[in-house]
Write a protein that holds these residues in place. Structure first.
Motif, PDB file in Angstrom:
ATOM      1  N   LYS A   1       0.806  -1.159   0.150  1.00 45.72           N
ATOM      2  CA  LYS A   1       0.115   0.049  -0.160  1.00 45.72           C
ATOM      3  C   LYS A   1       0.856   1.186  -0.147  1.00 45.72           C
ATOM      4  N   ASP A   2       1.964   1.263   0.510  1.00 41.49           N
ATOM      5  CA  ASP A   2       2.712   2.429   0.600  1.00 41.49           C
ATOM      6  C   ASP A   2       3.830   2.607  -0.432  1.00 41.49           C
ATOM      7  N   ASP A   3       3.801   1.592  -1.446  1.00 43.10           N
ATOM      8  CA  ASP A   3       4.740   1.566  -2.655  1.00 43.10           C
ATOM      9  C   ASP A   3       3.739   2.131  -3.824  1.00 43.10           C
ATOM     10  N   LEU A   4       4.147   3.351  -4.161  1.00 43.64           N
ATOM     11  CA  LEU A   4       3.206   4.167  -4.991  1.00 43.64           C
ATOM     12  C   LEU A   4       3.527   3.760  -6.398  1.00 43.64           C
ATOM     13  N   ALA A   5       4.869   3.463  -6.660  1.00 46.97           N
ATOM     14  CA  ALA A   5       5.182   3.182  -8.065  1.00 46.97           C
ATOM     15  C   ALA A   5       4.459   1.812  -8.524  1.00 46.97           C
ATOM     16  N   THR A   6       4.630   0.779  -7.508  1.00 53.05           N
ATOM     17  CA  THR A   6       4.149  -0.343  -7.736  1.00 53.05           C
ATOM     18  C   THR A   6       2.687  -0.411  -8.132  1.00 53.05           C
ATOM     19  N   GLN A   7       2.315   0.185  -7.237  1.00 53.66           N
ATOM     20  CA  GLN A   7       0.780   0.372  -7.277  1.00 53.66           C
ATOM     21  C   GLN A   7       0.191   0.923  -8.778  1.00 53.66           C
ATOM     22  N   SER A   8       0.804   2.111  -8.989  1.00 54.15           N
ATOM     23  CA  SER A   8       0.875   2.672 -10.185  1.00 54.15           C
ATOM     24  C   SER A   8       0.729   1.746 -11.509  1.00 54.15           C
ATOM     25  N   ILE A   9       1.876   0.931 -11.374  1.00 55.72           N
ATOM     26  CA  ILE A   9       2.082  -0.075 -12.785  1.00 55.72           C
ATOM     27  C   ILE A   9       1.170  -0.912 -12.556  1.00 55.72           C
ATOM     28  N   HIS A  10       0.975  -1.706 -11.350  1.00 56.57           N
ATOM     29  CA  HIS A  10      -0.531  -2.502 -11.255  1.00 56.57           C
ATOM     30  C   HIS A  10      -1.818  -2.058 -11.657  1.00 56.57           C
ATOM     31  N   HIS A  11      -2.168  -0.944 -11.601  1.00 56.88           N
ATOM     32  CA  HIS A  11      -3.343  -0.362 -11.841  1.00 56.88           C
ATOM     33  C   HIS A  11      -3.357  -0.166 -13.220  1.00 56.88           C
ATOM     34  N   LEU A  12      -2.326   0.308 -13.994  1.00 52.08           N
ATOM     35  CA  LEU A  12      -2.240   0.388 -15.189  1.00 52.08           C
ATOM     36  C   LEU A  12      -2.350  -1.037 -16.021  1.00 52.08           C
ATOM     37  N   ASN A  13      -1.670  -1.983 -15.582  1.00 52.83           N
ATOM     38  CA  ASN A  13      -1.781  -3.380 -16.110  1.00 52.83           C
ATOM     39  C   ASN A  13      -3.296  -3.743 -16.219  1.00 52.83           C
ATOM     40  N   GLU A  14      -3.854  -3.792 -15.130  1.00 48.32           N
ATOM     41  CA  GLU A  14      -5.326  -3.950 -14.742  1.00 48.32           C
ATOM     42  C   GLU A  14      -6.124  -3.036 -16.012  1.00 48.32           C
ATOM     43  N   LYS A  15      -6.069  -1.784 -16.145  1.00 46.66           N
ATOM     44  CA  LYS A  15      -6.798  -1.082 -16.944  1.00 46.66           C
ATOM     45  C   LYS A  15      -6.690  -1.574 -18.410  1.00 46.66           C
ATOM     46  N   LEU A  16      -5.276  -1.640 -18.528  1.00 50.49           N
ATOM     47  CA  LEU A  16      -4.801  -2.204 -20.312  1.00 50.49           C
ATOM     48  C   LEU A  16      -5.505  -3.252 -20.529  1.00 50.49           C
ATOM     49  N   LEU A  17      -5.776  -4.287 -19.692  1.00 54.95           N
ATOM     50  CA  LEU A  17      -6.468  -5.486 -20.105  1.00 54.95           C
ATOM     51  C   LEU A  17      -7.864  -5.404 -20.251  1.00 54.95           C
ATOM     52  N   ARG A  18      -8.434  -4.177 -19.933  1.00 57.99           N
ATOM     53  CA  ARG A  18      -9.734  -3.979 -20.248  1.00 57.99           C
ATOM     54  C   ARG A  18      -9.916  -3.008 -21.227  1.00 57.99           C
ATOM     55  N   ASP A  19      -8.972  -2.213 -21.497  1.00 56.75           N
ATOM     56  CA  ASP A  19      -9.026  -1.009 -22.438  1.00 56.75           C
ATOM     57  C   ASP A  19      -9.364  -1.352 -23.894  1.00 56.75           C
ATOM     58  N   ALA A  20     -10.617  -1.134 -24.342  1.00 54.46           N
ATOM     59  CA  ALA A  20     -11.243  -1.591 -25.662  1.00 54.46           C
ATOM     60  C   ALA A  20     -10.649  -0.674 -26.784  1.00 54.46           C
ATOM     61  N   ARG A  21      -9.742   0.539 -26.472  1.00 57.93           N
ATOM     62  CA  ARG A  21      -9.134   1.317 -27.259  1.00 57.93           C
ATOM     63  C   ARG A  21      -7.839   0.545 -28.073  1.00 57.93           C
ATOM     64  N   VAL A  22      -7.181  -0.341 -27.265  1.00 59.80           N
ATOM     65  CA  VAL A  22      -5.967  -1.049 -27.800  1.00 59.80           C
ATOM     66  C   VAL A  22      -6.141  -2.302 -28.046  1.00 59.80           C
ATOM     67  N   ASN A  23      -5.260  -3.257 -28.624  1.00 55.05           N
ATOM     68  CA  ASN A  23      -5.296  -4.308 -28.519  1.00 55.05           C
ATOM     69  C   ASN A  23      -3.585  -4.664 -27.558  1.00 55.05           C
ATOM     70  N   ILE A  24      -3.471  -5.628 -26.872  1.00 54.89           N
ATOM     71  CA  ILE A  24      -2.188  -5.584 -26.137  1.00 54.89           C
ATOM     72  C   ILE A  24      -1.390  -6.849 -26.460  1.00 54.89           C
ATOM     73  N   SER A  25      -0.085  -6.887 -25.908  1.00 53.09           N
ATOM     74  CA  SER A  25       0.663  -8.099 -25.809  1.00 53.09           C
ATOM     75  C   SER A  25       1.620  -7.591 -24.625  1.00 53.09           C
ATOM     76  N   MET A  26       1.509  -8.298 -23.610  1.00 49.68           N
ATOM     77  CA  MET A  26       2.283  -8.247 -22.306  1.00 49.68           C
ATOM     78  C   MET A  26       3.670  -9.280 -22.425  1.00 49.68           C
ATOM     79  N   LEU A  27       4.919  -8.791 -22.742  1.00 51.60           N
ATOM     80  CA  LEU A  27       6.069  -9.676 -23.006  1.00 51.60           C
ATOM     81  C   LEU A  27       6.929  -9.867 -21.738  1.00 51.60           C
ATOM     82  N   PRO A  28       7.541 -11.132 -21.313  1.00 53.11           N
ATOM     83  CA  PRO A  28       8.302 -11.251 -20.141  1.00 53.11           C
ATOM     84  C   PRO A  28       9.862 -10.694 -20.802  1.00 53.11           C
ATOM     85  N   MET A  29      10.037  -9.470 -21.166  1.00 57.39           N
ATOM     86  CA  MET A  29      11.387  -9.204 -21.711  1.00 57.39           C
ATOM     87  C   MET A  29      11.859  -7.979 -20.824  1.00 57.39           C
ATOM     88  N   GLY A  30      13.285  -8.162 -20.576  1.00 61.91           N
ATOM     89  CA  GLY A  30      13.639  -7.297 -19.419  1.00 61.91           C
ATOM     90  C   GLY A  30      13.152  -7.395 -18.364  1.00 61.91           C
TER      91      GLY A  30
END
Length: 260
Positions: free
Chosen positions: A222-251
């Motif tokens: 809860k106190d890690d704002l950077a991780t919270q921000s990334i996680h929330h964006l990841n969840e948002k992207l999964l449901r974002d109908a404006r884009v197609n996505i691919s998440m790659l385990p690179m880097g």
């Protein structure tokens, strides 16, 4: 929306990413340790050491001599872990070339390795709007941009990236960019994404780096704002109908969002 509703280059690129994903998973399962070269984190989700990963690099990496020179210079920097790994930067450049991009946005430049990589594949009249707030880091790479003959393609903006993105929108450049790469302060990721989505044309690509964040996204504190921000964006992207996505385990993880 069906994949065939986007330009052919994007459809081909999306199919190619399936191969990259499978290769990454195989390497990560076999060798879960350090990132090659200049790692994002010592706890990278995908392992990049050992003979298999070295084989992949030996048989796929085509690094321009000046890129290699900049990578080695950056490796000596105390914050070298911030540099995009060479294999990931090569993928970004290949995507830029695949979609025949002419206008690129980069948010987070550091020493300019990825900037140089993309500028090298742009046409002579192409442009990378490179956003950063620290000119000291960029000074390491700028002489090599000139040495590579691409300095004229790089529009460096030393100011908060949000300010630059707002200026681009205000000047009527919405939906004129082909590609965006986001790798800056994590708390700003959502705002960067939204503004880049307005600037990118249909069929363009937004690449978002560090989406796995050394695995911290699995249990964000809860106190890690950077991780919270990334996680929330990841969840948002999964449901974002404006884009197609691919998440790659690179880097440290990279998500590619293809604007529909």
């Amino acid at each position: 929306m069906p994949l065939l509703s986007v330009p052919k280059e994007v459809a081909v690129g999306t199919a190619m990413l399936g191969i990259a994903f499978a290769t990454g998973v195989l390497a990560g399962k076999r060798y879960p340790s350090l990132v090659f070269g200049t790692p994002k984190s010592s706890k990278s989700i995908i392992g990049k050491s050992g003979p298999l990963w070295q084989y992949i690099l030996d048989h796929s990496l085509r690094e321009h001599p000046i890129l290699k020179k900049l990578r080695l210079l950056t490796a000596d920097h105390p914050w070298s872990k911030m540099m995009v790994s060479c294999d990931q930067a090569q993928l970004m450049a290949n995507l830029v070339k695949l979609i025949k991009a002419k206008k690129v946005i980069e948010i987070g430049v550091f020493t300019g390795y990825n900037t140089l990589n993309m500028a090298l594949v742009l046409p002579d009249n192409g442009r990378v709007v490179a956003c950063d707030i620290n000119e000291d880091y960029v000074k390491i790479g700028k002489p090599l941009w000139k040495e590579a003959g691409v300095e004229h393609k790089i529009d460096l903006r030393i100011k908060p990236a949000i300010q630059t993105l707002d200026e681009l929108l205000a000047s009527g450049e919405a939906e004129t960019f082909d590609f965006a790469f986001i790798d800056a302060d994590k708390e700003g990721y959502n705002e960067y994404y939204e503004k880049c989505l307005r600037l990118i044309k249909k069929g363009g690509i937004i690449a978002i780096d560090n989406v796995l964040w050394s695995g911290r996204v699995l249990k964000p504190r809860k106190d890690d704002l950077a991780t919270q921000s990334i996680h929330h964006l990841n969840e948002k992207l999964l449901r974002d109908a404006r884009v197609n996505i691919s998440m790659l385990p690179m880097g440290d993880g990279v998500t590619l969002a293809f604007k529909l």
